[in-house]
Write an enzyme that holds these catalytic residues in place. Structure first.
Site, PDB file in Angstrom:
ATOM      1  N   ASP A  37       0.870  -1.180   0.000  1.00 45.06           N
ATOM      2  CA  ASP A  37       0.000   0.000   0.000  1.00 45.06           C
ATOM      3  C   ASP A  37       0.906   1.230   0.000  1.00 45.06           C
ATOM      4  O   ASP A  37       1.862   1.296   0.777  1.00 45.06           O
ATOM      5  CB  ASP A  37      -0.883  -0.029   1.266  1.00 45.06           C
ATOM      6  CG  ASP A  37      -2.062   0.916   1.174  1.00 45.06           C
ATOM      7  OD1 ASP A  37      -1.841   2.130   0.932  1.00 45.06           O
ATOM      8  OD2 ASP A  37      -3.211   0.461   1.331  1.00 45.06           O
ATOM      9  N   ILE A  38       0.629   2.179  -0.883  1.00 41.94           N
ATOM     10  CA  ILE A  38       1.513   3.359  -0.957  1.00 41.94           C
ATOM     11  C   ILE A  38       1.139   4.449   0.052  1.00 41.94           C
ATOM     12  O   ILE A  38       1.828   5.454   0.164  1.00 41.94           O
ATOM     13  CB  ILE A  38       1.594   3.957  -2.385  1.00 41.94           C
ATOM     14  CG1 ILE A  38       0.213   4.318  -2.920  1.00 41.94           C
ATOM     15  CG2 ILE A  38       2.349   3.029  -3.331  1.00 41.94           C
ATOM     16  CD1 ILE A  38       0.257   5.201  -4.175  1.00 41.94           C
ATOM     17  N   GLN A 100     -14.720   2.274   1.823  1.00 42.63           N
ATOM     18  CA  GLN A 100     -13.911   1.718   0.724  1.00 42.63           C
ATOM     19  C   GLN A 100     -13.643   2.812  -0.307  1.00 42.63           C
ATOM     20  O   GLN A 100     -14.574   3.493  -0.753  1.00 42.63           O
ATOM     21  CB  GLN A 100     -14.660   0.545   0.058  1.00 42.63           C
ATOM     22  CG  GLN A 100     -13.842  -0.138  -1.043  1.00 42.63           C
ATOM     23  CD  GLN A 100     -14.576  -1.344  -1.669  1.00 42.63           C
ATOM     24  OE1 GLN A 100     -15.717  -1.647  -1.306  1.00 42.63           O
ATOM     25  NE2 GLN A 100     -13.908  -2.002  -2.600  1.00 42.63           N
ATOM     26  N   HIS A 106     -10.263  -5.997  -1.989  1.00 40.33           N
ATOM     27  CA  HIS A 106      -8.891  -6.153  -1.503  1.00 40.33           C
ATOM     28  C   HIS A 106      -8.860  -6.367   0.001  1.00 40.33           C
ATOM     29  O   HIS A 106      -9.745  -5.924   0.727  1.00 40.33           O
ATOM     30  CB  HIS A 106      -8.025  -4.947  -1.880  1.00 40.33           C
ATOM     31  CG  HIS A 106      -8.604  -3.628  -1.481  1.00 40.33           C
ATOM     32  ND1 HIS A 106      -9.594  -3.013  -2.215  1.00 40.33           N
ATOM     33  CD2 HIS A 106      -8.355  -2.820  -0.432  1.00 40.33           C
ATOM     34  CE1 HIS A 106      -9.922  -1.874  -1.628  1.00 40.33           C
ATOM     35  NE2 HIS A 106      -9.197  -1.727  -0.539  1.00 40.33           N
ATOM     36  N   PHE A 107      -7.802  -7.014   0.435  1.00 42.51           N
ATOM     37  CA  PHE A 107      -7.575  -7.306   1.844  1.00 42.51           C
ATOM     38  C   PHE A 107      -6.330  -6.550   2.291  1.00 42.51           C
ATOM     39  O   PHE A 107      -5.273  -6.669   1.672  1.00 42.51           O
ATOM     40  CB  PHE A 107      -7.387  -8.819   2.046  1.00 42.51           C
ATOM     41  CG  PHE A 107      -8.639  -9.586   1.702  1.00 42.51           C
ATOM     42  CD1 PHE A 107      -9.581  -9.872   2.683  1.00 42.51           C
ATOM     43  CD2 PHE A 107      -8.901  -9.968   0.398  1.00 42.51           C
ATOM     44  CE1 PHE A 107     -10.755 -10.542   2.369  1.00 42.51           C
ATOM     45  CE2 PHE A 107     -10.073 -10.636   0.070  1.00 42.51           C
ATOM     46  CZ  PHE A 107     -11.001 -10.921   1.056  1.00 42.51           C
ATOM     47  N   HIS A 108      -6.495  -5.764   3.356  1.00 40.95           N
ATOM     48  CA  HIS A 108      -5.369  -5.036   3.942  1.00 40.95           C
ATOM     49  C   HIS A 108      -4.698  -5.937   4.977  1.00 40.95           C
ATOM     50  O   HIS A 108      -5.390  -6.532   5.823  1.00 40.95           O
ATOM     51  CB  HIS A 108      -5.859  -3.806   4.702  1.00 40.95           C
ATOM     52  CG  HIS A 108      -6.525  -2.766   3.871  1.00 40.95           C
ATOM     53  ND1 HIS A 108      -5.869  -1.640   3.414  1.00 40.95           N
ATOM     54  CD2 HIS A 108      -7.797  -2.642   3.420  1.00 40.95           C
ATOM     55  CE1 HIS A 108      -6.719  -0.872   2.738  1.00 40.95           C
ATOM     56  NE2 HIS A 108      -7.898  -1.459   2.714  1.00 40.95           N
TER      57      HIS A 108
HETATM   58  P1  5GP Z   1      -9.907   0.989   0.682  1.00 39.95           P
HETATM   59  O1  5GP Z   1     -10.245   2.357   1.189  1.00 39.95           O
HETATM   60  O2  5GP Z   1     -10.524   0.808  -0.669  1.00 39.95           O
HETATM   61  O3  5GP Z   1     -10.204  -0.114   1.648  1.00 39.95           O
HETATM   62  O4  5GP Z   1      -8.336   0.944   0.532  1.00 39.95           O
HETATM   63  C1  5GP Z   1      -7.652   1.327  -0.611  1.00 39.95           C
HETATM   64  C2  5GP Z   1      -6.188   1.315  -0.267  1.00 39.95           C
HETATM   65  O5  5GP Z   1      -5.475   1.473  -1.458  1.00 39.95           O
HETATM   66  C3  5GP Z   1      -5.758   2.457   0.676  1.00 39.95           C
HETATM   67  O6  5GP Z   1      -5.131   1.914   1.809  1.00 39.95           O
HETATM   68  C4  5GP Z   1      -4.819   3.296  -0.183  1.00 39.95           C
HETATM   69  O7  5GP Z   1      -3.744   3.781   0.567  1.00 39.95           O
HETATM   70  C5  5GP Z   1      -4.373   2.328  -1.250  1.00 39.95           C
HETATM   71  N1  5GP Z   1      -4.087   2.912  -2.546  1.00 39.95           N
HETATM   72  C6  5GP Z   1      -4.784   3.885  -3.192  1.00 39.95           C
HETATM   73  N2  5GP Z   1      -4.249   4.130  -4.401  1.00 39.95           N
HETATM   74  C7  5GP Z   1      -3.190   3.285  -4.523  1.00 39.95           C
HETATM   75  C8  5GP Z   1      -2.233   3.064  -5.559  1.00 39.95           C
HETATM   76  O8  5GP Z   1      -2.225   3.689  -6.624  1.00 39.95           O
HETATM   77  N3  5GP Z   1      -1.298   2.099  -5.330  1.00 39.95           N
HETATM   78  C9  5GP Z   1      -1.244   1.384  -4.162  1.00 39.95           C
HETATM   79  N4  5GP Z   1      -0.300   0.472  -4.054  1.00 39.95           N
HETATM   80  N5  5GP Z   1      -2.127   1.573  -3.159  1.00 39.95           N
HETATM   81  C10 5GP Z   1      -3.087   2.511  -3.345  1.00 39.95           C
END
Ligand code: 5GP
Length: 141
Positions: A37-38, A100, A106-108
């Site tokens: 995650d970036i 989200q 996706h799984f963190h």
């Molecule tokens: P969500 O909010 O959908 O559960 O999590 C999305 C995750 O994706 C966040 O933790 C965010 O930091 C990460 N993320 C967003 N854009 C990018 C990207 O371009 N590349 C990577 N590797 N992670 C991303």
């Protein structure tokens, strides 16, 4: 990649899967991809995604989910081995109403105590450090 009708093909993770955007990859097989995650909520924050066009947990067939969870297990084990941590938060958000932000399932995997996590999707991490962590974790995968 198979898909359902409401899936947004232009989300960032779909682009990463198609190789249109870069990522710090840590593991890949026929069914799933794991990368860093970036905007990490802690050092070593990784993501596992299925190679299936599902937005949330409700749109993925059970067999694909099982393959993805096997990767989640592998990555968690690799984080514990290489980062020397005992605790890993497994988090998964379903839908905007749950927070989200990227509409591809996706799984963190966040190797830190829940109480110490940084804000979600809040701040870009140090790319050199993330790259180094990706190399470290992927060594045992
Ligand atoms: P969500 O909010 O959908 O559960 O999590 C999305 C995750 O994706 C966040 O933790 C965010 O930091 C990460 N993320 C967003 N854009 C990018 C990207 O371009 N590349 C990577 N590797 N992670 C991303």
């Amino acid at each position: 990649m198979s898909q359902n009708n409401s899936y947004d093909n232009n989300n960032v993770f779909a682009k990463i899967l198609r190789g249109e955007l870069p990522c710090f990859k840590i593991y890949e097989d026929d069914y799933s991809l794991a990368f860093m995650d970036i905007m990490p909520q802690a050092k070593g924050h990784a993501l596992v995604i299925p190679k299936f066009a599902a937005e949330t947990l409700l749109e993925i067939p059970a067999d694909m989910l099982a393959h993805t969870m096997t990767t989640v297990q592998k990555v968690m084990s690799a984080q514990k081995t290489t980062l020397g941590v005992e605790g890993v938060v497994l988090m998964q958000l379903n839908g905007k109403d749950a927070g989200q932000t990227v509409p591809h399932l996706h799984f963190h995997l966040i190797p830190e105590h829940l109480a110490n996590l940084k804000g979600h999707s809040a701040e870009k991490g140090d790319m050199e450090q993330i790259k180094a962590l990706a190399e470290q974790i992927s060594q045992v995968l």
